[in-house]
Design a protein around this motif. Structure first.
Motif, mmCIF file in Angstrom:
data_model
loop_
_atom_site.group_PDB
_atom_site.id
_atom_site.type_symbol
_atom_site.label_atom_id
_atom_site.label_comp_id
_atom_site.label_asym_id
_atom_site.label_seq_id
_atom_site.Cartn_x
_atom_site.Cartn_y
_atom_site.Cartn_z
ATOM 1 N N SER A 47 0.814 -1.222 0.000
ATOM 2 C CA SER A 47 0.000 0.000 0.000
ATOM 3 C C SER A 47 0.846 1.270 0.000
ATOM 4 O O SER A 47 0.409 2.316 -0.482
ATOM 5 N N ARG A 66 -0.491 3.412 -3.065
ATOM 6 C CA ARG A 66 -1.552 2.735 -3.827
ATOM 7 C C ARG A 66 -2.892 3.422 -3.550
ATOM 8 O O ARG A 66 -3.260 3.665 -2.401
ATOM 9 N N THR A 67 -3.639 3.697 -4.620
ATOM 10 C CA THR A 67 -4.938 4.354 -4.471
ATOM 11 C C THR A 67 -6.106 3.446 -4.848
ATOM 12 O O THR A 67 -7.210 3.630 -4.342
ATOM 13 N N THR A 68 -5.897 2.484 -5.752
ATOM 14 C CA THR A 68 -6.945 1.512 -6.081
ATOM 15 C C THR A 68 -6.305 0.176 -6.443
ATOM 16 O O THR A 68 -5.124 0.097 -6.780
ATOM 17 N N SER A 105 -10.759 12.154 0.083
ATOM 18 C CA SER A 105 -9.912 11.124 -0.516
ATOM 19 C C SER A 105 -9.528 11.514 -1.936
ATOM 20 O O SER A 105 -10.297 12.159 -2.650
ATOM 21 N N ASN A 136 -8.337 8.922 -3.862
ATOM 22 C CA ASN A 136 -8.232 7.592 -4.471
ATOM 23 C C ASN A 136 -8.814 7.540 -5.874
ATOM 24 O O ASN A 136 -8.373 6.736 -6.701
ATOM 25 N N ASP A 137 -9.791 8.395 -6.170
ATOM 26 C CA ASP A 137 -10.419 8.385 -7.493
ATOM 27 C C ASP A 137 -9.807 9.417 -8.431
ATOM 28 O O ASP A 137 -10.466 9.905 -9.341
ATOM 29 N N TRP A 138 -8.523 9.734 -8.228
ATOM 30 C CA TRP A 138 -7.869 10.758 -9.042
ATOM 31 C C TRP A 138 -7.940 10.445 -10.529
ATOM 32 O O TRP A 138 -8.111 11.351 -11.362
#
Length: 235
Positions: free
Chosen positions: A71, A90-92, A208, A210-212
């Motif tokens: 991660s 790590r984002t996804t 967050s 994470n959905d960049w």
């Protein structure tokens, strides 16, 4: 570097190779400018990642799997200062995406873009130059090539070469390694001093990021710095 006293003493300070000797020991590297304050280290654990064991190589960076679960990787990225670290977060999963935290590996996106991995595109959308209708594509055309040629620089290479750092050979090596990451569309490369990260569409903590990739932030911000360069050239 920052005010570590804003974090309680239970928070470890994690640093890179050579940091303790240079900044806290007899290395003589501590100073008011870019140094370490007593409040940064007093009463807390300072953990130095040495990259001598439990190391993997991601791209050309030696990497330490900090949580041993893939991660968060700490990357040995010297040059700017002794013990400088970057991180790959790590984002996804499925698909795998990451954010590359570049810190001070470079101070401006024009120090590592364009490159062999990320060439200057024929058109750029959203338009980094106009502040009005950004849906009208910006076409660099011969502008960048003429600019680079006038400065005796290769149009296929970054706009600038860094001018300072603790070890300039290491600065350039770290940037070269970072460029390879930048060419991977599953990695969002960001720098500590990139003003584009202050854009309204960029989420700030506790939101967050994470959905960049889904938000298109990598594409939207990659060439935003060109607008700053062009506007500055007209002043």
């Amino acid at each position: 570097m920052g005010d570590m006293s804003t974090f309680g003493p239970a928070t470890d300070l994690v640093v890179g190779p050579g940091f303790k000797d240079h900044f806290l020991g007899d290395g003589g590297g501590n100073s008011a400018l870019g140094g370490v304050l007593p409040s940064d280290v007093e009463g807390r654990t300072v953990r130095e990642i040495t990259f001598t064991s439990d190391v993997v190589e991601i791209g050309k960076f030696p990497a330490h799997d900090y949580f041993h679960d893939g991660s968060l990787y700490l990357l040995d990225s010297p040059g700017h200062c002794v013990g400088h670290l970057c991180a790959l977060v790590r984002t996804t999963n499925s698909p795998d995406t990451f954010v590359f935290l570049g810190g001070d590996a470079a101070h401006h996106c024009g120090e590592f873009r364009p490159s062999a991995y990320v060439p200057m595109p024929e058109t750029i959308t959203p338009n980094p130059v106009t502040l009005q209708d950004r849906n009208i594509p910006f076409c660099p055309g011969a502008w960048f090539e003429d600019l680079q040629t006038s400065r005796n620089r290769d149009p296929k290479e970054p706009l600038w070469q860094p001018a300072f750092g603790h070890n300039m050979d290491e600065v350039l090596t770290t940037i070269a390694h970072m460029q390879e990451y930048d060419g991977d569309d599953s990695i969002f490369v960001i720098l500590a001093h990139d003003p584009a990260l202050r854009s309204p569409g960029v989420p700030f903590f506790p939101e967050s990021i994470n959905d960049w990739q889904e938000r298109g932030l990598g594409k939207e911000l990659r060439w935003a710095w060109i607008g700053d360069v062009m506007r500055a050239s007209k002043e």
